[in-house]
Design a protein around this motif. Structure first.
Motif, PDB file in Angstrom:
ATOM      1  N   PHE A 191       0.795  -1.225   0.000  1.00 35.80           N
ATOM      2  CA  PHE A 191       0.000   0.000   0.000  1.00 35.80           C
ATOM      3  C   PHE A 191       0.836   1.287   0.000  1.00 35.80           C
ATOM      4  O   PHE A 191       0.304   2.362  -0.261  1.00 35.80           O
ATOM      5  CB  PHE A 191      -0.938   0.001   1.210  1.00 35.80           C
ATOM      6  CG  PHE A 191      -1.924  -1.128   1.211  1.00 35.80           C
ATOM      7  CD1 PHE A 191      -3.021  -1.108   0.364  1.00 35.80           C
ATOM      8  CD2 PHE A 191      -1.755  -2.232   2.035  1.00 35.80           C
ATOM      9  CE1 PHE A 191      -3.930  -2.151   0.345  1.00 35.80           C
ATOM     10  CE2 PHE A 191      -2.663  -3.285   2.025  1.00 35.80           C
ATOM     11  CZ  PHE A 191      -3.750  -3.248   1.178  1.00 35.80           C
ATOM     12  N   GLY A 192       2.113   1.162   0.293  1.00 34.51           N
ATOM     13  CA  GLY A 192       2.933   2.367   0.423  1.00 34.51           C
ATOM     14  C   GLY A 192       3.304   3.014  -0.890  1.00 34.51           C
ATOM     15  O   GLY A 192       3.348   4.244  -0.992  1.00 34.51           O
ATOM     16  N   ASP A 193       3.583   2.198  -1.925  1.00 29.59           N
ATOM     17  CA  ASP A 193       4.113   2.789  -3.153  1.00 29.59           C
ATOM     18  C   ASP A 193       3.108   3.697  -3.852  1.00 29.59           C
ATOM     19  O   ASP A 193       3.462   4.779  -4.327  1.00 29.59           O
ATOM     20  CB  ASP A 193       4.611   1.695  -4.102  1.00 29.59           C
ATOM     21  CG  ASP A 193       3.498   0.788  -4.608  1.00 29.59           C
ATOM     22  OD1 ASP A 193       2.548   0.543  -3.839  1.00 29.59           O
ATOM     23  OD2 ASP A 193       3.581   0.336  -5.769  1.00 29.59           O
ATOM     24  N   ASN A 194       1.841   3.284  -3.904  1.00 31.03           N
ATOM     25  CA  ASN A 194       0.841   4.139  -4.551  1.00 31.03           C
ATOM     26  C   ASN A 194       0.526   5.379  -3.739  1.00 31.03           C
ATOM     27  O   ASN A 194       0.219   6.444  -4.289  1.00 31.03           O
ATOM     28  CB  ASN A 194      -0.441   3.349  -4.800  1.00 31.03           C
ATOM     29  CG  ASN A 194      -0.260   2.241  -5.815  1.00 31.03           C
ATOM     30  OD1 ASN A 194      -0.238   1.071  -5.457  1.00 31.03           O
ATOM     31  ND2 ASN A 194      -0.091   2.597  -7.077  1.00 31.03           N
ATOM     32  N   THR A 195       0.597   5.258  -2.409  1.00 29.71           N
ATOM     33  CA  THR A 195       0.389   6.433  -1.571  1.00 29.71           C
ATOM     34  C   THR A 195       1.539   7.413  -1.743  1.00 29.71           C
ATOM     35  O   THR A 195       1.331   8.628  -1.841  1.00 29.71           O
ATOM     36  CB  THR A 195       0.262   6.016  -0.089  1.00 29.71           C
ATOM     37  OG1 THR A 195      -0.758   5.020   0.038  1.00 29.71           O
ATOM     38  CG2 THR A 195      -0.090   7.203   0.783  1.00 29.71           C
ATOM     39  N   GLU A 196       2.752   6.897  -1.805  1.00 32.88           N
ATOM     40  CA  GLU A 196       3.912   7.752  -2.073  1.00 32.88           C
ATOM     41  C   GLU A 196       3.798   8.388  -3.455  1.00 32.88           C
ATOM     42  O   GLU A 196       4.162   9.560  -3.645  1.00 32.88           O
ATOM     43  CB  GLU A 196       5.191   6.925  -1.971  1.00 32.88           C
ATOM     44  CG  GLU A 196       6.454   7.730  -2.177  1.00 32.88           C
ATOM     45  CD  GLU A 196       7.721   6.910  -1.980  1.00 32.88           C
ATOM     46  OE1 GLU A 196       8.801   7.400  -2.354  1.00 32.88           O
ATOM     47  OE2 GLU A 196       7.633   5.776  -1.450  1.00 32.88           O
ATOM     48  N   ASP A 197       3.298   7.637  -4.421  1.00 30.70           N
ATOM     49  CA  ASP A 197       3.102   8.152  -5.770  1.00 30.70           C
ATOM     50  C   ASP A 197       2.137   9.330  -5.768  1.00 30.70           C
ATOM     51  O   ASP A 197       2.331  10.319  -6.484  1.00 30.70           O
ATOM     52  CB  ASP A 197       2.563   7.030  -6.656  1.00 30.70           C
ATOM     53  CG  ASP A 197       2.453   7.423  -8.118  1.00 30.70           C
ATOM     54  OD1 ASP A 197       3.444   7.934  -8.667  1.00 30.70           O
ATOM     55  OD2 ASP A 197       1.372   7.233  -8.707  1.00 30.70           O
TER      56      ASP A 197
END
Length: 258
Positions: A97-103
């Motif tokens: 879930f972190g990569d899309n939130t960081e994106d």
């Protein structure tokens, strides 16, 4: 029914690599390797030194001379873990879930967002159990904030989850909704009693993440996100074509992010 997220079908649009997500995972792994580098007594000393103890945080008990300043542990505790399974479970959720939130936020804002959610989650746990002498450790509070953001930004994204022995597609809103309700009912059911799980940290981090998302997401990042791999591939391909043909003035339709 328990869902274990394995990966999502939700391509990143703005960033090539989620370096902050990768860095947080690496840091947590390195810290845990340090924790277990000694014997059991040394492991416990690290946990009591850098973990957040609510009774010490609020001044009901005095910290030992070798302990870190209590309010600094609100930060340090989120990088400690109590076991391999504790670490692996948290890092799996952060990776999915972190990569899309960081994106959606950008590297710098995502890091600040993550730390704020972790601090808020720790304080939520401490307020719920102010007299506890049990140190709280783990990244789950901060990651709960990431889950709250993901629910707002990508509610219809497909999460490939392990359910029993089967890997099945589950909509993000269903998985995260069930997860959030389970945390809330578990927190309410605990009655403030000390347990091995910081339920209120999960609830507090999740709600704080949802509240902070409008302040930290990019203005061009819509609520609802990108749901199809085809859209993400097309957007990146168009960007590549524009780089290869800078003199092309032919107007093109806007991408899914506006």
């Amino acid at each position: 029914m328990a869902f274990l997220p394995l990966f999502d079908r939700n391509p990143r649009i703005r960033i090539e690599r989620p370096w902050i997500t990768y860095g947080l995972i690496a840091l947590c792994v390195l810290v845990f390797l340090y924790e277990i580098s000694g014997n059991t007594r040394e492991f416990q000393r690290v946990v009591f030194t850098y973990g957040t103890i609510p009774a010490v945080l609020f001044g009901d008990r005095q910290p030992a001379a070798w302990m870190l300043t209590p309010w600094l542990t609100v930060l340090t505790s989120m990088f400690l873990h109590g076991s391999w399974w504790h670490l692996i479970g948290n890092m799996l959720f952060l990776r999915v879930f972190g990569d899309n939130t960081e994106d959606a936020m950008g590297h710098g804002r995502f890091l600040i967002f993550y730390l704020l959610c972790g601090v808020g989650a720790t304080l939520a746990h401490a307020v719920a159990q102010p007299g506890s002498l049990q140190p709280m450790v783990g990244a789950s509070g901060a990651i709960s904030g990431v889950l709250g953001a993901y629910l707002l930004l990508h509610p219809r994204a497909t999460i490939m989850a392990l359910v029993g022995w089967l890997v099945i597609p589950v909509p993000a809103y269903l998985m995260l909704g069930i997860w959030a309700l389970f945390q809330l009912f578990s927190a309410l059911g605990s009655g403030g009693a000390t347990s091995g799980v910081a339920w209120w940290a999960h609830v507090g981090g999740f709600l704080l993440g949802m509240a902070l998302t409008p302040l930290f997401k990019r203005a061009t990042a819509p609520y609802g996100g990108i749901y199809g791999l085809k859209q993400g591939v097309q957007l990146r391909r168009r960007k590549h074509q524009e780089t290869q043909n800078p003199g092309n003035d032919e107007p093109e339709s806007p991408g899914p992010w506006g």
